[in-house]
Design a protein around this motif. Structure first.
Motif, PDB file in Angstrom:
ATOM      1  N   ARG A 114      92.796  35.251  -5.819  1.00 31.12           N
ATOM      2  CA  ARG A 114      91.759  34.853  -4.981  1.00 31.12           C
ATOM      3  C   ARG A 114      92.112  35.661  -3.559  1.00 31.12           C
ATOM      4  O   ARG A 114      93.221  35.815  -3.276  1.00 31.12           O
ATOM      5  CB  ARG A 114      92.221  33.267  -4.827  1.00 31.12           C
ATOM      6  CG  ARG A 114      91.220  32.563  -3.922  1.00 31.12           C
ATOM      7  CD  ARG A 114      91.347  31.221  -3.948  1.00 31.12           C
ATOM      8  NE  ARG A 114      90.696  30.767  -3.117  1.00 31.12           N
ATOM      9  CZ  ARG A 114      90.270  29.205  -3.027  1.00 31.12           C
ATOM     10  NH1 ARG A 114      91.074  28.395  -3.374  1.00 31.12           N
ATOM     11  NH2 ARG A 114      89.394  29.035  -2.263  1.00 31.12           N
ATOM     12  N   GLU A 116      90.924  34.730   0.316  1.00 34.56           N
ATOM     13  CA  GLU A 116      90.313  33.520   1.256  1.00 34.56           C
ATOM     14  C   GLU A 116      91.123  33.647   2.697  1.00 34.56           C
ATOM     15  O   GLU A 116      92.309  33.877   3.005  1.00 34.56           O
ATOM     16  CB  GLU A 116      90.790  32.190   0.593  1.00 34.56           C
ATOM     17  CG  GLU A 116      92.294  31.551   0.629  1.00 34.56           C
ATOM     18  CD  GLU A 116      92.138  30.256   0.187  1.00 34.56           C
ATOM     19  OE1 GLU A 116      91.114  29.472   0.336  1.00 34.56           O
ATOM     20  OE2 GLU A 116      93.326  29.912   0.003  1.00 34.56           O
ATOM     21  N   LYS A 143      88.279  35.100  -7.420  1.00 40.30           N
ATOM     22  CA  LYS A 143      87.386  34.442  -6.452  1.00 40.30           C
ATOM     23  C   LYS A 143      87.540  35.121  -5.072  1.00 40.30           C
ATOM     24  O   LYS A 143      88.710  35.308  -4.494  1.00 40.30           O
ATOM     25  CB  LYS A 143      87.696  33.033  -6.362  1.00 40.30           C
ATOM     26  CG  LYS A 143      86.918  32.068  -5.349  1.00 40.30           C
ATOM     27  CD  LYS A 143      87.304  30.631  -5.152  1.00 40.30           C
ATOM     28  CE  LYS A 143      86.101  29.980  -4.456  1.00 40.30           C
ATOM     29  NZ  LYS A 143      86.342  28.391  -4.646  1.00 40.30           N
ATOM     30  N   ASP A 145      86.388  34.355  -1.333  1.00 40.40           N
ATOM     31  CA  ASP A 145      85.438  33.684  -0.433  1.00 40.40           C
ATOM     32  C   ASP A 145      85.999  33.668   1.042  1.00 40.40           C
ATOM     33  O   ASP A 145      85.928  32.886   1.859  1.00 40.40           O
ATOM     34  CB  ASP A 145      85.679  32.005  -0.921  1.00 40.40           C
ATOM     35  CG  ASP A 145      87.094  31.362  -0.735  1.00 40.40           C
ATOM     36  OD1 ASP A 145      87.191  30.284  -1.198  1.00 40.40           O
ATOM     37  OD2 ASP A 145      88.122  32.361  -0.369  1.00 40.40           O
TER      38      ASP A 145
END
Length: 167
Positions: A114, A116, A143, A145
């Motif tokens: 991830r 972020e 992911k 984001d």
């Protein structure tokens, strides 16, 4: 006072069962540069490996190599970013030139990789195994984001999320 970590090696460690708090991380690089993380077994932590830049004296974490590690049953196997509570009144630092290759990432209720809360650039993800059991399928494999991420290259990885059936 301690300076920002640089030219460090984290090798051949067994890091496990760190689940005492929301941000419990097996290995965390905060504003570091020229760091090698290799040949570690990182099992059952909130985050296996974390790369961020909450250190006020640093502008970014950069040139981090994560290779040949086995990460199993961490809530998030590899995570980059900054905790919103740690950012306070300053913009978060960035992560740059992160090389993630030849790792095995297995299960975890959150996800495997991830990005972020902070700018990221020059992220290279090669030759990794991303493995999720069917009962873990609600989480993510990868992911991103971030509001700002550039030059994010994923090549030659293996992804598994189901179960093979034999007649």
């Amino acid at each position: 006072s301690m300076g920002v970590p640089s030219r460090a090696v984290f090798r051949n460690n067994y890091i496990h069962d760190n689940r005492n708090g929301h941000g419990t991380i097996g290995i965390y690089i905060d504003g570091g540069q020229d760091i090698l993380i290799e040949n570690n077994r990182i099992i059952n932590n909130v985050v296996g490996i974390g790369i961020g830049c909450e250190e006020i004296r640093a502008k970014k974490s950069r040139n981090i190599v994560i290779r040949n590690n086995v990460l199993i049953n961490n809530s998030n196997a590899i995570w980059t970013g900054n905790s919103p509570s740690a950012i306070r009144n300053r913009p978060p630092g960035a992560v740059d030139s992160i090389f993630i290759y030849n790792n095995t990432l297995v299960n975890g209720e959150g996800g495997l990789l991830r990005f972020e809360n902070s700018a990221a650039s020059n992220i290279f993800v090669f030759n990794n195994i991303f493995w999720r059991q069917p009962d873990q399928a609600g989480g993510y494999m990868i992911k991103a984001d971030n509001p700002d991420i550039s030059n994010f290259i994923l090549n030659y990885n293996f992804y598994y999320t189901g179960s093979a059936s034999v007649p």
